[in-house]
Design an enzyme around this catalytic site. Structure first.
Site, PDB file in Angstrom:
ATOM      1  N   ARG A  57     -70.265  97.666  25.572  1.00 45.27           N
ATOM      2  CA  ARG A  57     -69.933  98.260  23.958  1.00 45.27           C
ATOM      3  C   ARG A  57     -71.504  99.396  24.323  1.00 45.27           C
ATOM      4  O   ARG A  57     -72.579  99.053  24.662  1.00 45.27           O
ATOM      5  CB  ARG A  57     -70.364  97.482  23.549  1.00 45.27           C
ATOM      6  CG  ARG A  57     -71.322  96.719  23.685  1.00 45.27           C
ATOM      7  CD  ARG A  57     -71.358  95.186  22.758  1.00 45.27           C
ATOM      8  NE  ARG A  57     -72.192  95.721  21.540  1.00 45.27           N
ATOM      9  CZ  ARG A  57     -73.829  96.571  22.155  1.00 45.27           C
ATOM     10  NH1 ARG A  57     -74.342  96.400  23.271  1.00 45.27           N
ATOM     11  NH2 ARG A  57     -74.893  97.241  21.335  1.00 45.27           N
TER      12      ARG A  57
ATOM     13  N   ASN B 269     -72.752 104.737  12.963  1.00 46.74           N
ATOM     14  CA  ASN B 269     -73.422 103.828  13.717  1.00 46.74           C
ATOM     15  C   ASN B 269     -73.025 102.027  13.321  1.00 46.74           C
ATOM     16  O   ASN B 269     -72.136 101.750  12.787  1.00 46.74           O
ATOM     17  CB  ASN B 269     -74.932 103.523  13.761  1.00 46.74           C
ATOM     18  CG  ASN B 269     -75.587 102.498  14.570  1.00 46.74           C
ATOM     19  OD1 ASN B 269     -75.070 102.616  16.036  1.00 46.74           O
ATOM     20  ND2 ASN B 269     -76.498 101.983  14.028  1.00 46.74           N
ATOM     21  N   LYS B 270     -73.227 101.356  13.819  1.00 44.04           N
ATOM     22  CA  LYS B 270     -72.955  99.545  13.601  1.00 44.04           C
ATOM     23  C   LYS B 270     -72.393  99.513  12.136  1.00 44.04           C
ATOM     24  O   LYS B 270     -74.096 100.315  11.336  1.00 44.04           O
ATOM     25  CB  LYS B 270     -73.772  98.343  14.368  1.00 44.04           C
ATOM     26  CG  LYS B 270     -73.318  97.406  14.230  1.00 44.04           C
ATOM     27  CD  LYS B 270     -71.572  97.069  14.070  1.00 44.04           C
ATOM     28  CE  LYS B 270     -70.814  97.538  15.435  1.00 44.04           C
ATOM     29  NZ  LYS B 270     -69.750  97.519  16.125  1.00 44.04           N
TER      30      LYS B 270
ATOM     31  N   ARG C 258     -61.584 102.312  22.197  1.00 41.91           N
ATOM     32  CA  ARG C 258     -62.319 102.590  20.362  1.00 41.91           C
ATOM     33  C   ARG C 258     -62.365 104.442  20.835  1.00 41.91           C
ATOM     34  O   ARG C 258     -63.185 104.563  21.240  1.00 41.91           O
ATOM     35  CB  ARG C 258     -63.408 101.816  21.189  1.00 41.91           C
ATOM     36  CG  ARG C 258     -63.954 100.115  21.706  1.00 41.91           C
ATOM     37  CD  ARG C 258     -65.202 100.031  21.428  1.00 41.91           C
ATOM     38  NE  ARG C 258     -65.274  99.863  20.219  1.00 41.91           N
ATOM     39  CZ  ARG C 258     -66.759  99.247  19.930  1.00 41.91           C
ATOM     40  NH1 ARG C 258     -66.815  98.648  20.558  1.00 41.91           N
ATOM     41  NH2 ARG C 258     -66.794  99.090  18.981  1.00 41.91           N
TER      42      ARG C 258
ATOM     43  N   ASP D 115     -73.560 105.938  17.142  1.00 42.83           N
ATOM     44  CA  ASP D 115     -72.047 106.304  18.103  1.00 42.83           C
ATOM     45  C   ASP D 115     -71.531 107.729  18.057  1.00 42.83           C
ATOM     46  O   ASP D 115     -70.698 108.145  18.814  1.00 42.83           O
ATOM     47  CB  ASP D 115     -71.048 105.077  17.083  1.00 42.83           C
ATOM     48  CG  ASP D 115     -71.326 104.033  17.583  1.00 42.83           C
ATOM     49  OD1 ASP D 115     -72.203 103.292  17.403  1.00 42.83           O
ATOM     50  OD2 ASP D 115     -71.156 103.596  19.043  1.00 42.83           O
TER      51      ASP D 115
END
Ligand code: MRU
Length: 340
Positions: A45, A246-247, A88, A236
């Site tokens: 990941r 992002n997360k 993803r 990301d």
């Protein structure tokens, strides 16, 4: 430093990140199906590591190809790219590397199929090598922003485990330490999959960095208590105007940082910047299984039948971002609109 992902004897060797920090276990992906599953289940990941996995996936999927001509070989590559690309959707690095592999095959289409296979493998090795160099550049450039004695808050894992090695946001912290600066790091646990609590803590401990783990909902209070000098996260996908995916939870941190007058930095390779998108509105947000929310580390925590919403990423509007640190330098508003 650890090797997150490698090519070993015709297989893709990856650290199974779902087992960390309890066990450091490797899995060997002999076929594209195993690799795609490893990507979807977050065994591998982090945006740059996904880019590398994509490139190795193309090598893995074509190494035994019996295509007789380039037209057939090209079809196989396209099928592979669609298959891997559907794993993803948010991290642009995956699509960036798949596109790069396809373009490289196209560039060499007049060569024999066996030769193209070798060339593609070399290109994947180049991508991993470039990532290693890139992370160290980001580290060096970003470390100039950190002062001795500062405390950083980070989210998710933007370290060696999310890249070929060294990391982006964490690479900056490693470099600052190498330069003799004493840096302390608050680590957000990062629900639902706890990349902060499981992975960032594991990595930073090995590098001898002082860390303090907090639950995500404690970030506001630690900022109000003036415990944080800077927030530093990965990305990301970054749109041309600087909006950053992002997360999940990153946006919350950025708003809290603004409210508390704390600089908010994003670190990422240039391959995470998607200049085709004018703003973050067009960035696809991955939706993940409800079990990630209803369960915590495999144990049911919510009543059965409960409705769940589980976006894996959020968009931080550019107005909350102080600067974006890349291997090409530090970009400030208006970010990539006029500067590239
Ligand atoms: O879902 P994940 O664990 O792949 O999410 C990773 C992140 O959000 C990272 O911050 C990002 O990919 C940057 S990695 C250098």
């Amino acid at each position: 430093m650890i090797n997150t992902i490698e090519w070993v004897n015709g297989e893709v060797k990856i650290i199974d990140q779902t087992q960390l920090p309890q066990k450091l276990e490797y899995i060997y992906c002999k076929d594209v199906e195993t690799l795609r599953e490893a990507i979807s289940s977050l065994k591998v990941r982090g945006a740059p590591a996904l880019g590398i996995a994509g490139a190795f996936g193309v090598v893995l999927g074509t190494q035994n190809s019996s295509a007789r001509d380039y037209a057939d070989f090209k079809k196989e590559i396209e099928t592979l790219i669609n298959y891997l690309g559907s794993s993803r959707p948010t991290a642009v690095n995956l699509f960036w590397s798949l596109k790069r592999m396809k373009e490289y095959a196209e560039k060499n289409k007049n060569k024999k199929i066996e030769e193209i296979k070798t060339i593609l493998k070399k290109e994947a090795f180049k991508i991993i090598q470039e990532d290693k160099i890139c992370n160290r550049r980001i580290g060096k450039i970003g470390a100039s922003l950190l002062e001795d004695g500062e405390t950083i808050l980070t989210h998710c894992n933007a370290g060696a485990l999310a890249t070929a090695d060294y990391g982006t946001a964490l690479g900056i912290i490693y470099k600052a330490k190498e330069e003799g600066k004493r840096i302390k790091v608050y680590v957000d646990e990062t629900r639902p999959l706890l990349q902060g609590a499981r992975l960032t803590t594991w990595e930073l401990l090995q590098e001898g960095i002082e860390i303090i783990l907090i639950c995500d909902n404690m970030a506001g209070e630690v900022m109000r208590e003036k415990k944080i000098d800077k927030v530093l996260v990965g990305a990301d996908r970054v749109a041309a105007n600087g909006d950053t995916a992002n997360k999940i939870g990153t946006y919350t941190l950025a708003v809290l940082a603004k409210e508390n007058d704390i600089p908010f930095y994003v670190a990422c390779p240039f391959s995470s910047i998607d200049l085709s998108l004018p703003s973050g509105k067009a960035i696809p947000i991955e939706q993940r299984d409800s079990a990630e929310v209803t369960e915590g580390l495999g144990k049911r925590i919510a009543p059965t039948g409960i409705k769940v919403y589980n976006p894996a990423f959020d968009i931080t509007p550019a107005k909350y971002i102080t600067a974006i640190i890349t291997e090409k330098g530090i970009f400030r508003p208006p970010f990539f609109k006029r500067s590239v």
